[in-house]
Scaffold this motif. Structure first.
Motif, PDB file in Angstrom:
ATOM      1  N   GLU A   2      29.401  -9.783 -31.914  1.00 43.95           N
ATOM      2  CA  GLU A   2      28.024  -9.311 -32.010  1.00 43.95           C
ATOM      3  C   GLU A   2      27.526  -9.462 -33.445  1.00 43.95           C
ATOM      4  N   LYS A   3      26.320  -9.928 -33.571  1.00 42.81           N
ATOM      5  CA  LYS A   3      25.753 -10.143 -34.896  1.00 42.81           C
ATOM      6  C   LYS A   3      24.741  -9.055 -35.209  1.00 42.81           C
ATOM      7  N   ILE A   4      25.113  -8.252 -36.167  1.00 41.26           N
ATOM      8  CA  ILE A   4      24.268  -7.112 -36.521  1.00 41.26           C
ATOM      9  C   ILE A   4      23.510  -7.428 -37.801  1.00 41.26           C
ATOM     10  N   LYS A  17      22.197 -18.015 -40.360  1.00 40.39           N
ATOM     11  CA  LYS A  17      21.908 -19.446 -40.232  1.00 40.39           C
ATOM     12  C   LYS A  17      23.224 -20.206 -40.229  1.00 40.39           C
ATOM     13  N   LYS A  18      23.147 -21.454 -39.802  1.00 41.35           N
ATOM     14  CA  LYS A  18      24.293 -22.353 -39.866  1.00 41.35           C
ATOM     15  C   LYS A  18      24.137 -23.149 -41.142  1.00 41.35           C
ATOM     16  N   VAL A  33      26.509 -18.354 -41.654  1.00 39.61           N
ATOM     17  CA  VAL A  33      26.393 -17.571 -42.887  1.00 39.61           C
ATOM     18  C   VAL A  33      25.209 -16.624 -42.752  1.00 39.61           C
ATOM     19  N   GLU A  34      25.228 -15.604 -43.575  1.00 37.74           N
ATOM     20  CA  GLU A  34      24.101 -14.686 -43.628  1.00 37.74           C
ATOM     21  C   GLU A  34      23.405 -14.940 -44.951  1.00 37.74           C
ATOM     22  N   TYR A  35      22.094 -14.893 -44.945  1.00 33.14           N
ATOM     23  CA  TYR A  35      21.387 -15.060 -46.202  1.00 33.14           C
ATOM     24  C   TYR A  35      20.208 -14.112 -46.257  1.00 33.14           C
ATOM     25  N   GLU A  41      20.445 -14.657 -51.644  1.00 30.85           N
ATOM     26  CA  GLU A  41      21.894 -14.451 -51.712  1.00 30.85           C
ATOM     27  C   GLU A  41      22.527 -14.787 -50.366  1.00 30.85           C
ATOM     28  N   GLU A  42      23.668 -15.462 -50.413  1.00 36.34           N
ATOM     29  CA  GLU A  42      24.366 -15.791 -49.173  1.00 36.34           C
ATOM     30  C   GLU A  42      25.617 -14.950 -49.044  1.00 36.34           C
ATOM     31  N   TYR A  43      25.895 -14.550 -47.821  1.00 36.26           N
ATOM     32  CA  TYR A  43      27.087 -13.759 -47.529  1.00 36.26           C
ATOM     33  C   TYR A  43      27.869 -14.459 -46.434  1.00 36.26           C
ATOM     34  N   LEU A  44      29.177 -14.385 -46.538  1.00 32.13           N
ATOM     35  CA  LEU A  44      30.013 -14.963 -45.498  1.00 32.13           C
ATOM     36  C   LEU A  44      30.522 -13.851 -44.582  1.00 32.13           C
ATOM     37  N   PRO A  45      30.156 -13.901 -43.318  1.00 30.79           N
ATOM     38  CA  PRO A  45      30.650 -12.885 -42.387  1.00 30.79           C
ATOM     39  C   PRO A  45      32.144 -13.047 -42.129  1.00 30.79           C
ATOM     40  N   GLU A  46      32.743 -12.014 -41.603  1.00 33.70           N
ATOM     41  CA  GLU A  46      34.195 -11.972 -41.372  1.00 33.70           C
ATOM     42  C   GLU A  46      34.692 -13.205 -40.608  1.00 33.70           C
TER      43      GLU A  46
END
Ligand SMILES: [Zn+2]
Length: 57
Positions: A2-4, A17-18, A33-35, A41-46
């Motif tokens: 699930e993407k929160i 986004k991809k 990735v989350e941005y 700022e970009e974040y890498l999900p688990e």
């Protein structure tokens, strides 16, 4: 998985986004990735981190 959506520390909204993920010079391919819309700022999900860790080994 699930993407929160959660807000960035800057107060902006974080979107999914991809994108091509390059960590320590290793191209890990197109991953989720989350941005942040506000600061960029970009974040890498688990999920993505696991793939990246696998590639770096
Ligand atoms: Zn932000």
């Amino acid at each position: 998985m699930e993407k929160i959506e959660y807000p960035c520390p800057c107060g902006g909204k974080v979107k999914w986004k991809k994108d091509e993920v390059i960590v320590e010079g290793v191209n890990c391919g197109i991953l989720d990735v989350e941005y942040c819309l506000k600061c960029g700022e970009e974040y890498l999900p688990e999920e993505t981190m696991e793939i990246v860790e696998g590639k770096l080994k």
